[in-house]
Scaffold this motif. Structure first.
Motif, PDB file in Angstrom:
ATOM      1  N   SER A  47       0.820  -1.217   0.000  1.00  0.00           N
ATOM      2  CA  SER A  47       0.000   0.000   0.000  1.00  0.00           C
ATOM      3  C   SER A  47       0.851   1.264   0.000  1.00  0.00           C
ATOM      4  CB  SER A  47      -0.926   0.006   1.216  1.00  0.00           C
ATOM      5  OG  SER A  47      -0.173  -0.059   2.423  1.00  0.00           O
ATOM      6  N   THR A  48       2.133   1.126   0.385  1.00  0.00           N
ATOM      7  CA  THR A  48       3.032   2.287   0.382  1.00  0.00           C
ATOM      8  C   THR A  48       3.214   2.823  -1.027  1.00  0.00           C
ATOM      9  OG1 THR A  48       4.212   1.295   2.253  1.00  0.00           O
ATOM     10  CG2 THR A  48       5.300   3.114   1.124  1.00  0.00           C
ATOM     11  N   VAL A  49       3.121   1.940  -2.012  1.00  0.00           N
ATOM     12  CA  VAL A  49       3.259   2.379  -3.398  1.00  0.00           C
ATOM     13  C   VAL A  49       2.192   3.413  -3.724  1.00  0.00           C
ATOM     14  CG1 VAL A  49       3.289   1.650  -5.805  1.00  0.00           C
ATOM     15  CG2 VAL A  49       4.229   0.157  -4.038  1.00  0.00           C
ATOM     16  N   GLY A  50       0.952   3.113  -3.306  1.00  0.00           N
ATOM     17  CA  GLY A  50      -0.135   4.057  -3.553  1.00  0.00           C
ATOM     18  C   GLY A  50       0.029   5.346  -2.782  1.00  0.00           C
ATOM     19  N   LYS A  51       0.530   5.246  -1.546  1.00  0.00           N
ATOM     20  CA  LYS A  51       0.728   6.442  -0.733  1.00  0.00           C
ATOM     21  C   LYS A  51       1.767   7.372  -1.362  1.00  0.00           C
ATOM     22  CE  LYS A  51      -0.397   4.239   3.696  1.00  0.00           C
ATOM     23  NZ  LYS A  51       0.124   3.852   5.026  1.00  0.00           N
ATOM     24  N   VAL A  52       2.856   6.792  -1.826  1.00  0.00           N
ATOM     25  CA  VAL A  52       3.891   7.607  -2.450  1.00  0.00           C
ATOM     26  C   VAL A  52       3.379   8.188  -3.761  1.00  0.00           C
ATOM     27  CG1 VAL A  52       6.215   7.591  -3.434  1.00  0.00           C
ATOM     28  CG2 VAL A  52       5.733   6.296  -1.361  1.00  0.00           C
ATOM     29  N   GLY A  53       2.637   7.370  -4.526  1.00  0.00           N
ATOM     30  CA  GLY A  53       2.115   7.841  -5.795  1.00  0.00           C
ATOM     31  C   GLY A  53       1.119   8.967  -5.647  1.00  0.00           C
ATOM     32  N   ALA A  54       0.501   9.075  -4.466  1.00  0.00           N
ATOM     33  CA  ALA A  54      -0.494  10.121  -4.241  1.00  0.00           C
ATOM     34  C   ALA A  54       0.123  11.462  -3.860  1.00  0.00           C
ATOM     35  CB  ALA A  54      -1.463   9.679  -3.136  1.00  0.00           C
ATOM     36  N   GLN A  55       1.441  11.503  -3.641  1.00  0.00           N
ATOM     37  CA  GLN A  55       2.087  12.754  -3.248  1.00  0.00           C
ATOM     38  C   GLN A  55       2.096  13.733  -4.410  1.00  0.00           C
ATOM     39  OE1 GLN A  55       2.931  13.003   0.056  1.00  0.00           O
ATOM     40  NE2 GLN A  55       2.056  10.937   0.100  1.00  0.00           N
ATOM     41  N   ASP A  56       1.998  15.005  -4.088  1.00  0.00           N
ATOM     42  CA  ASP A  56       2.010  16.055  -5.104  1.00  0.00           C
ATOM     43  C   ASP A  56       3.360  16.075  -5.815  1.00  0.00           C
ATOM     44  OD1 ASP A  56       1.106  18.238  -6.571  1.00  0.00           O
ATOM     45  OD2 ASP A  56       1.997  19.660  -5.156  1.00  0.00           O
ATOM     46  N   GLY A  57       3.331  16.063  -7.127  1.00  0.00           N
ATOM     47  CA  GLY A  57       4.557  16.091  -7.910  1.00  0.00           C
ATOM     48  C   GLY A  57       5.005  14.723  -8.382  1.00  0.00           C
ATOM     49  N   VAL A  58       4.285  13.677  -8.006  1.00  0.00           N
ATOM     50  CA  VAL A  58       4.644  12.324  -8.418  1.00  0.00           C
ATOM     51  C   VAL A  58       3.816  11.929  -9.631  1.00  0.00           C
ATOM     52  CG1 VAL A  58       4.630   9.893  -7.762  1.00  0.00           C
ATOM     53  CG2 VAL A  58       5.355  11.617  -6.111  1.00  0.00           C
ATOM     54  N   ALA A  59       4.479  11.480 -10.685  1.00  0.00           N
ATOM     55  CA  ALA A  59       3.781  11.081 -11.905  1.00  0.00           C
ATOM     56  C   ALA A  59       3.414   9.607 -11.899  1.00  0.00           C
ATOM     57  CB  ALA A  59       4.648  11.384 -13.120  1.00  0.00           C
ATOM     58  N   ASP A  60       4.277   8.768 -11.341  1.00  0.00           N
ATOM     59  CA  ASP A  60       4.017   7.330 -11.338  1.00  0.00           C
ATOM     60  C   ASP A  60       4.847   6.687 -10.237  1.00  0.00           C
ATOM     61  OD1 ASP A  60       2.945   4.955 -12.063  1.00  0.00           O
ATOM     62  OD2 ASP A  60       4.061   4.727 -13.938  1.00  0.00           O
ATOM     63  N   ALA A  61       4.390   5.538  -9.732  1.00  0.00           N
ATOM     64  CA  ALA A  61       5.094   4.819  -8.677  1.00  0.00           C
ATOM     65  C   ALA A  61       4.952   3.327  -8.916  1.00  0.00           C
ATOM     66  CB  ALA A  61       4.532   5.191  -7.304  1.00  0.00           C
ATOM     67  N   VAL A  62       5.997   2.581  -8.596  1.00  0.00           N
ATOM     68  CA  VAL A  62       5.983   1.135  -8.791  1.00  0.00           C
ATOM     69  C   VAL A  62       6.829   0.479  -7.708  1.00  0.00           C
ATOM     70  CG1 VAL A  62       7.930   1.238 -10.384  1.00  0.00           C
ATOM     71  CG2 VAL A  62       6.408  -0.731 -10.451  1.00  0.00           C
ATOM     72  N   GLY A  63       6.391  -0.671  -7.228  1.00  0.00           N
ATOM     73  CA  GLY A  63       7.116  -1.374  -6.172  1.00  0.00           C
ATOM     74  C   GLY A  63       7.994  -2.481  -6.715  1.00  0.00           C
ATOM     75  N   GLY A  64       8.967  -2.884  -5.915  1.00  0.00           N
ATOM     76  CA  GLY A  64       9.857  -3.984  -6.273  1.00  0.00           C
ATOM     77  C   GLY A  64      10.329  -4.689  -5.016  1.00  0.00           C
TER      78      GLY A  64
END
Length: 489
Positions: A108-125
């Protein structure tokens, strides 16, 4: 009239014009070479960072490491083998799949980081380390005791001694990275290109397929179509990837869900790669992640770059400090020499300028004529300097000296330009810092010449001509017709 007189004077004073132009050309050429080498250093440093975490990473986020003495030792790998006498010396093996650094973040951290202002995309590994121990036990042989001699001490027969036997086991270790196959543009795999076969498709989210690093595939003699076994599970090799520079981020790449299954880490990730909408917003994204995701440490690519040592760091320091100040010193000297030579040339043309003033030329017209001549000399110097500078930069690129970059532990994480990476706790071995620590990369230095550098050279050439013309024009404006008459007398 202006251009006619200008052309005649420049032709008549070719040697003087060439001396002024050559001085300016030397300074401009040095500026171009230093600027190009500095740009090459920047590219080399980007390649070092990309080899760690993939193309376009701007920062990494890790949870603070645990204080000394609080490390979780309960998760250290344990290997158990059967040492019973089975009648045969059979080879046994056992492997353990461990999460890098033994720490993870919730998916769920992936979604939290992706929701930050200025973030275009986020992906986990998910970064894993596999330890495989294999070998065999060898039984010892019992040597029968010699029968006791009659009348000798200890009459009777003994049991004998055991000779030989023991155990011989080897340890094989390799790294595995679980990648989100639906986001092929982010993550460590982007720093490698498929040299054989293909990479993952979006439909292979839970498929038993793998992409191997070319060096690892060569070592293990694997190819496309082969099978690689990880903790008893077979994965079909669909592609061989070659790192663009340095070593690959992992030996084996598999889909994220498969990595989570192997490590018993369902809905867990160790890293979150984030693409930022604008590189100018990196600091803002860093602050937002620190504020909204507590307990994390954010490291930007600039922070990681500070940990780069080796010949790349030394050469970069020389290019940015010694080279910069040397260029400035040479330019200043060239401008001064050009100004003094132009002023001296005006002094030798007292009769000429005095006569022109007697014929009705205003001081402003004489000054413009001198400045025009100096400006042409400056532009000529710019052409020569650009040619020499581009030639020098091409020579550096043709030689391509090899620089070595070593990433220290201090950069817990890594980056290149355009992404953010969020890691789980554990700057320990195998975590973000563990990947950076001790990573040595050889980079071929290039010296790219940009249009901006060429534009700077033109500006410097014009500035040099105007400065020299300013010296000479000031001297010419002070001349009087009477000075020419005294020279005639």
């Amino acid at each position: 009239m202006f251009f006619t007189y200008l052309r005649r004077e420049l032709r008549r004073r070719r040697k003087s014009a060439l001396v002024v132009a050559s001085g300016l050309a030397l300074g401009i050429a040095l500026v171009i070479v230093v600027s190009s080498v500095s740009a090459g250093m920047g590219r080399a440093q980007d390649k070092v960072l990309e080899s760690l975490y993939g193309l376009g990473t701007d920062m990494t986020v890790t949870k603070a490491a645990k204080p000394p003495g609080e490390n979780d030792t309960s998760r250290r790998p344990r290997f158990e083998f059967d040492a019973k006498d089975s009648g045969d010396d059979e080879e046994q093996s056992s492997d353990r799949v461990m999460v890098q650094g033994f720490q993870t973040l919730a998916s769920s951290t992936v979604g939290k980081v992706g929701a930050q202002d200025g973030v275009a995309d986020a992906v986990g590994g998910l970064s894993l380390q596999v330890l495989k121990v294999s070998g065999q036990f060898k039984r010892g042989e019992v040597e029968k005791a010699q029968p006791a001699q009659p009348g000798g001490p200890g009459g009777g027969s003994g049991g004998g001694d055991v000779r030989g036997g023991g155990a011989a086991f080897g340890v094989d270790s390799f790294s595995v990275y679980g990648t989100d196959v639906t986001e092929p543009a982010l993550g460590p795999l982007t720093s490698s290109k498929a040299s054989s076969g293909r990479t993952f498709t979006a439909s292979e989210t839970d498929a038993k397929v793998a992409v191997l690093d070319s060096a690892y595939a060569k070592e293990k003699k694997l190819k496309v179509g082969s099978n690689v076994t990880i903790s008893g599970t077979k994965y079909k090799v669909i592609g061989i990837a070659t790192a663009d520079s340095g070593d690959a981020a992992a030996n084996v790449y598999i889909p994220l869900k498969q990595a989570q299954t192997l490590a018993d880490a369902k809905n867990k990730v160790t890293t979150v790669y984030v693409r930022v909408t604008d590189s100018q917003r990196i600091d803002g994204v860093k602050s937002a992640v620190q504020k909204n995701i507590p307990g994390t440490t954010v490291t930007t690519s600039a922070d990681l770059a500070d940990t780069v040592s080796g010949s790349l760091s030394t050469a970069s320091g020389l290019a940015t400090s010694v080279g910069k100040w040397l260029s400035i010193a040479v330019l200043v000297a060239a401008f001064l020499v050009a100004g003094l030579l132009t002023s001296s040339a005006v002094s030798r043309r007292v009769r000429e300028f005095g006569t022109l003033k007697a014929l009705g030329w205003k001081s402003g017209r004489v000054t413009r004529q001198v400045v025009g001549e100096a400006l042409v000399n400056g532009l000529l110097g710019g052409v020569l300097g650009i040619a020499a500078g581009v030639g020098g930069a091409y020579l550096v690129t043709a030689i391509s000296p090899t620089l070595t970059a070593q990433l220290g532990v201090g950069g817990a994480g890594g980056g290149g330009a355009g992404d953010v990476m969020v890691s789980g706790p554990g700057g320990g071995p195998g975590g973000a810092a563990g990947q950076a620590a001790g990573k040595a990369v050889d980079i071929a230095l290039t010296a790219p010449v940009s249009l901006t550098t060429i534009g700077l050279a033109v500006v410097l050439a014009a500035a040099g001509g105007l400065i020299a013309g300013g010296f000479g024009g000031w001297r010419a404006s002070r001349l009087r017709p009477a000075d020419a008459l005294r020279r005639v007398a």
